[in-house]
Design a protein around this motif. Structure first.
Motif, PDB file in Angstrom:
ATOM      1  N   VAL A   1       0.871  -1.171   0.000  1.00 29.75           N
ATOM      2  CA  VAL A   1       0.000   0.000   0.000  1.00 29.75           C
ATOM      3  C   VAL A   1       0.908   1.221   0.000  1.00 29.75           C
ATOM      4  CG1 VAL A   1      -1.792   1.265   1.223  1.00 29.75           C
ATOM      5  CG2 VAL A   1      -1.790  -1.238   1.258  1.00 29.75           C
ATOM      6  N   ARG A   2       0.901   1.966  -1.126  1.00 27.98           N
ATOM      7  CA  ARG A   2       1.897   3.021  -1.305  1.00 27.98           C
ATOM      8  C   ARG A   2       1.768   4.135  -0.270  1.00 27.98           C
ATOM      9  NH1 ARG A   2       1.459   4.600  -6.962  1.00 27.98           N
ATOM     10  NH2 ARG A   2       2.620   2.684  -7.280  1.00 27.98           N
ATOM     11  N   ASP A   3       0.539   4.531   0.027  1.00 30.52           N
ATOM     12  CA  ASP A   3       0.355   5.682   0.920  1.00 30.52           C
ATOM     13  C   ASP A   3       0.794   5.392   2.350  1.00 30.52           C
ATOM     14  OD1 ASP A   3      -0.580   7.106  -1.192  1.00 30.52           O
ATOM     15  OD2 ASP A   3      -2.704   6.895  -0.691  1.00 30.52           O
TER      16      ASP A   3
ATOM     17  N   ILE B   1       2.676   3.597 -12.154  1.00 29.92           N
ATOM     18  CA  ILE B   1       1.350   2.973 -12.087  1.00 29.92           C
ATOM     19  C   ILE B   1       1.403   1.491 -12.428  1.00 29.92           C
ATOM     20  CG2 ILE B   1       0.214   5.136 -12.696  1.00 29.92           C
ATOM     21  CD1 ILE B   1      -0.240   3.954 -15.504  1.00 29.92           C
ATOM     22  N   PHE B   2       2.595   0.940 -12.651  1.00 27.79           N
ATOM     23  CA  PHE B   2       2.694  -0.432 -13.148  1.00 27.79           C
ATOM     24  C   PHE B   2       3.165  -1.432 -12.102  1.00 27.79           C
ATOM     25  CE2 PHE B   2       3.588   2.549 -16.596  1.00 27.79           C
ATOM     26  CZ  PHE B   2       2.514   2.266 -17.418  1.00 27.79           C
TER      27      PHE B   2
ATOM     28  N   GLN C   1      -8.015  -3.378  -9.093  1.00 29.54           N
ATOM     29  CA  GLN C   1      -8.717  -2.803  -7.952  1.00 29.54           C
ATOM     30  C   GLN C   1      -9.912  -2.005  -8.458  1.00 29.54           C
ATOM     31  OE1 GLN C   1      -5.168  -0.769  -6.062  1.00 29.54           O
ATOM     32  NE2 GLN C   1      -6.187  -1.520  -4.227  1.00 29.54           N
ATOM     33  N   GLY C   2     -11.074  -2.276  -7.862  1.00 30.03           N
ATOM     34  CA  GLY C   2     -12.252  -1.490  -8.185  1.00 30.03           C
ATOM     35  C   GLY C   2     -12.425  -0.360  -7.190  1.00 30.03           C
TER      36      GLY C   2
ATOM     37  N   GLY D   1      -2.165   1.550  -5.137  1.00 34.84           N
ATOM     38  CA  GLY D   1      -1.488   2.547  -5.952  1.00 34.84           C
ATOM     39  C   GLY D   1      -2.285   3.835  -6.016  1.00 34.84           C
ATOM     40  N   VAL D   2      -1.929   4.673  -6.954  1.00 37.78           N
ATOM     41  CA  VAL D   2      -2.621   5.949  -7.132  1.00 37.78           C
ATOM     42  C   VAL D   2      -3.981   5.692  -7.787  1.00 37.78           C
ATOM     43  CG1 VAL D   2      -2.546   8.204  -8.249  1.00 37.78           C
ATOM     44  CG2 VAL D   2      -0.447   7.180  -7.353  1.00 37.78           C
TER      45      VAL D   2
END
Length: 641
Positions: free
Chosen positions: A373-375, A638-639, A479-480, A617-618
């Motif tokens: 989880v990037r954040d 984003i990949f 991800q939805g 991601g974003v």
């Protein structure tokens, strides 16, 4: 040569049998003990400490001028992925069943998996030295619950009837009153068994060394040799090996062709966002070792060996042409992880080290997925169950020197769109860029997955750009709006445009998640929860309580069947409601009850009974931040989801 696996429900005596086979064949001087942690097929420290098999292990023995590669597999359901990968390497199997407990839930799952691969097999009824063991009763269970063509080799009449049932010519002679010679029955039995049409049953006691020679003879007589005629190169990696000098290696089963030291192998590389394709990576084999550990210098069709110098090759990847494989190779066919946990290091300064260690473990197990989880910097992994998590925790400590803890597991949900909607994206700023897309997104039938087609002509969006759109869909649907993987949707590309001068090769890769997420937001989200087909085997007096518990878990009873001293209750139960039920079942039945589970499918679940997932991601709908990430102005891009 034979490539054979030994399979069993946990505690049926599988590893003890492997030790006795090695001893009888002269491969070892003394048999090891599972309880004492000295079993030769349990090489990992955690296996020796806990007295259970965690990883499949391959050993070699010789019997009747036949080289036998023997793979001892784990018995616990948490390690079903390890069992599944072993099937990729094998040509035949021995299924161990306890003569006391009889056919267990895991026995049924294993046999179904073997039959799905058309894998020949024979049964060994073990523990015949124990009180309550009954070979006739267990054979009747095998015939009733697994296959009607299981027959004890020690019972001539049972054997003759079963062989005749499977052989039309013999059946005609049998019905005509012809007395078929025992030698002919045996010859036909061996041929039928090697084709997986009859399943011989042997009996004995691995602990006492009884019936071991018959099992070795059965491996030669009842199970087929590998097909060595295929000349085109085809092989699959099914496990990881570690060597102090050579480093990481891969166990490979070669179905066809030949590999030698210094041979080049070509593998798919990382996803290339500029082309929407995966680049090719070439590696050179530095050493090839056989099952016995010797440097063989080559691996031929039908053989199993360890390759070093395979570079980024992972478990489950092919060498050569995958279409030539004689059986299906797909991770998760036997069982897939249904829970995810957050992994935390005891020392917060070692978060990056923990991430690298988990990724290394994931290379060894295609189902052990890691997600960041990037954040928040959190690390999540998918897991089969509590015992697998204990083993992972131990491996992180012993192999990587990392103390880690796991949060309580959360069920892995999926999601779909609630109603038809359009998704639109106009990626035209800041220049240079140009990708305009419009999708029609509709709910699909449950279990249909993702279906895509395009109605846009090639002059409006060039075919190569449309190909990039299709290649980017897995990223777009990973991800939805609720954070889970999106499934059961029909997606149609209905409009859009490229620009002759401004369109960059990356633009449609960037635009696809943007437009898809726009459509998902407009259409609303439906949470889907995994439903397990669960079979409970309990004493009859507990049937009513089981049915009541199923209802309390929001499940439904599909079938109740009485069998001898046990009742079988088949039910469809939500995974989230039944995670702790094995412990409750053991308490309820005094340890006499058992249950087997498999994924039945997904059904709608109220959001208040489920959970959202944190975005890794974003968010593409956070357009400014998303464009910066796509242009590598933010760490990670984003990949790398």
């Amino acid at each position: 040569m034979r490539n054979i696996g030994i399979f069993a429900h946990v505690d049926a005596g599988k590893t003890t049998l492997s030790e006795q086979l090695l001893l009888k064949a002269g491969a070892i001087r003394s048999a090891g003990s599972v309880d004492a942690g000295t079993a030769h097929t349990d090489s990992l420290p955690v296996e020796r400490r806990r007295g259970i098999s965690v990883r499949a292990s391959c050993v070699r023995l010789s019997w009747r001028e036949t080289e036998i590669n023997l793979i001892d597999t784990p018995g616990h359901t948490d390690f079903s992925a390890e069992i599944e990968r072993s099937l990729w390497a094998l040509d035949g199997a021995v299924i161990v069943v306890s003569g006391v407990e009889g056919v267990q839930p895991q026995t049924e799952l294993l046999f179904e998996a073997l039959r799905a691969q058309n894998m020949p097999a024979f049964f060994f009824i073990n523990k015949m030295d124990r009180e309550g063991a009954d070979a006739a009763r267990v054979t009747a269970q095998l015939r009733r619950r697994l296959t009607g063509r299981a027959a004890r080799v020690s019972d001539p009449d049972e054997l003759r009837e079963t062989v005749c049932d499977a052989d039309e010519e013999l059946m005609e002679r049998y019905l005509a009153g012809d007395r078929i010679p025992d030698a002919e029955v045996w010859r036909r039995l061996c041929g039928l068994a090697k084709r997986g049409e009859v399943f011989p049953v042997l009996t004995g006691s691995a602990l006492r060394g009884q019936g071991i020679e018959a099992v070795l003879d059965g491996m030669v007589d009842f199970l087929p040799p590998p097909d060595t005629a295929q000349t085109a190169l085809c092989g699959v990696a099914f496990a990881v090996a570690h060597d102090r000098m050579l480093g990481r290696g891969l166990w490979v089963r070669l179905y066809g062709g030949r590999l030698e030291n210094r041979a080049a192998i070509v593998l798919p590389g990382r996803f290339d966002p500029l082309t929407g394709e995966r680049s090719a990576v070439q590696s050179k084999i530095t050493q090839i070792r056989g099952v016995d550990g010797a440097d063989t210098g080559a691996l031929c069709a039908g053989e199993i060996g360890v390759l070093y110098g395979t570079g980024p090759m992972k478990v489950g990847q092919f060498i050569g042409d995958p279409s030539l494989a004689p059986r299906k190779v797909r991770a998760g066919a036997l069982r897939t992880p249904l829970t995810t946990v957050r992994v935390e290091p005891s020392d917060p300064q070692k978060q990056k080290e923990l991430g690298a260690a988990c990724e290394a473990l994931a290379d060894e197990d295609p189902l052990l997925q890691t997600r960041f989880v990037r954040d928040t910097g959190e690390l999540h992994i998918d897991a089969m169950g509590a015992i697998q998590l204990e083993i992972l925790q131990d491996e992180l400590k012993t192999r990587f020197g990392l103390d880690a803890r796991f949060t309580n597991p959360t069920v892995i949900y999926k999601e779909t769109i609630a109603r038809p909607a359009e998704g639109f994206c106009a990626y035209t700023m800041p220049k240079p860029c140009w990708a305009i897309l419009r999708f029609a997104i509709q709910p699909g039938p449950r279990g249909s997955g993702v279906r895509f087609h395009s109605e846009v002509p090639g002059r409006t969006i060039l075919p190569r750009y449309q190909h990039q759109v299709e290649q980017a869909l897995p990223l777009a649907l990973s991800q939805g709006r609720l954070g889970w993987q999106v499934t059961d949707v029909d997606i149609t590309l209905v409009d859009g445009s490229h620009h002759q001068f401004h369109t960059h090769p990356l633009d449609f890769i960037v635009a696809t998640p943007w437009a898809i997420q726009d459509g998902l937001q407009r259409g609303g989200s439906v949470l889907l929860e995994p439903i397990l087909r669960t079979v409970f085997r309990v004493p009859p007096e507990h049937t009513g309580r089981i049915m009541s518990d199923v209802n309390a878990m929001r499940g439904e009873v599909a079938m109740v069947k009485n069998e001898e001293d046990f009742a079988s209750v088949t039910a469809l139960v939500p995974a989230a409601a039944s995670m702790d039920y094995p412990t409750r079942l053991a308490q309820l039945t005094g340890g006499r009850g058992g249950m087997s589970v498999r994924l039945h499918g997904y059904r709608e679940c109220p959001l208040e009974l489920g959970a959202r997932a944190e975005r890794r991601g974003v968010d593409p709908l956070d357009t400014s931040k998303y464009i910066l990430a796509a242009r590598s102005a933010l760490e990670g891009g984003i990949f790398d989801l």
